[in-house]
Design an enzyme around this catalytic site. Sequence first.
Site, PDB file in Angstrom:
ATOM      1  N   GLU A   1       0.532  -1.092   0.298  1.00 19.55           N
ATOM      2  CA  GLU A   1       0.092  -0.256   0.299  1.00 19.55           C
ATOM      3  C   GLU A   1       0.926   1.387  -0.003  1.00 19.55           C
ATOM      4  O   GLU A   1       0.155   2.072  -0.486  1.00 19.55           O
ATOM      5  CB  GLU A   1      -0.424   0.338   1.144  1.00 19.55           C
ATOM      6  CG  GLU A   1      -1.795  -0.900   1.121  1.00 19.55           C
ATOM      7  CD  GLU A   1      -1.324  -2.494   1.751  1.00 19.55           C
ATOM      8  OE1 GLU A   1      -2.169  -3.125   3.109  1.00 19.55           O
ATOM      9  OE2 GLU A   1      -0.067  -2.326   1.855  1.00 19.55           O
TER      10      GLU A   1
ATOM     11  N   ARG B   1       9.617 -25.912  -5.352  1.00 17.64           N
ATOM     12  CA  ARG B   1      10.967 -25.841  -5.165  1.00 17.64           C
ATOM     13  C   ARG B   1      11.438 -24.528  -4.497  1.00 17.64           C
ATOM     14  O   ARG B   1      11.161 -23.328  -3.504  1.00 17.64           O
ATOM     15  CB  ARG B   1      12.256 -26.516  -5.330  1.00 17.64           C
ATOM     16  CG  ARG B   1      12.643 -27.302  -4.883  1.00 17.64           C
ATOM     17  CD  ARG B   1      13.198 -28.448  -5.506  1.00 17.64           C
ATOM     18  NE  ARG B   1      14.049 -30.203  -5.233  1.00 17.64           N
ATOM     19  CZ  ARG B   1      14.563 -30.976  -5.714  1.00 17.64           C
ATOM     20  NH1 ARG B   1      15.693 -30.492  -5.796  1.00 17.64           N
ATOM     21  NH2 ARG B   1      13.961 -32.516  -5.450  1.00 17.64           N
TER      22      ARG B   1
END
Length: 329
Positions: free
Chosen positions: A52, A184
């Site tokens: 934000e 992974r």
Amino acid sequence: MDDVQYIHRTLELAQRGVALASPGAMVGAVIVKDEKIVGEGFYTYDGVKHAEILALEQAGSAAQGATVYTSLEPCSHHGRTGPCANALIDAGVRRVVTALQDPNPVVKGAGLKLLADAGIEVASGVLEREARLINEAFITCKTKRRPFGILKIAMTLDGKIATQTGESQWITSEESRAMVQQLRHQVDAIITGSGTFLRDNPGLTDRTGLPRRRPLQRVVLDRRARIDPNTDFMIFRAGLRALMDELLQREIQSFLLECGPDLAFEALESGVIDKIVAFVAPKILGSRETPAIGGKGIERLSDTISLTDMDASRSGPDLVITAYVHGNH
């Protein structure tokens, strides 16, 4: 564009934080004024600033009277930065729409309440399921105080992970092996057992070449003390539950378990696995040996480890089945 489309964009931005946001959440933010995007941002842990704040900096004065879209509820507490909710109030935004209420107990609705009390229109729950999937590891850590566990299986159609003589490379296709590397890359740690480690000598590395903020933690569960501790791997000699506590202390949010059949069953039975990703090759090996899941097994059907939200897709010639462990999901 409508609220759903703008929230979808925040989810796209949030996913840029894969391997870069942990142990925080992956968050994206979009600021819209007069039907135009005037600011965007996504969170990375080393970048410190929240999504934000980055979007507000990009929007500048255009944030006043604008609508802010976020993939996760704006925070209301002081952590490494000040509260995002206060920053949005100070910027004079008119409306805030979020996909998901923050599961963190120190937030959990407090950010939205702070905004509403300041006279800002708030809405929550847009594309909530999609937002939950993106941050399933963060949510598990915050609500269950343990890492999110994924069990990866590569097997034949008849459920074998190796031939009768132990040959296992490669059962699945090149495309599936590339998908495993993506798995992974998405996690903080990879775990195997000492048997698999001694037999296969696996590298347990992230070979995607994509950026990650910290190396993949490579762990070998070695309760029989068969492995020299002076290796590049984290050798752990206690049980699975103790390992979960150790990983949490190290701020490990998620792990991928690639192991033999007995450890796979133990992990499922002990409740440390949340999700299973099974790669099924169109091959038959036969024999009674090397099943994908072993262990002592379950005696009664009523005690079955059941799965939910199962999904199937293709990876080259292979079938990829993803499902969640019912008791943990």
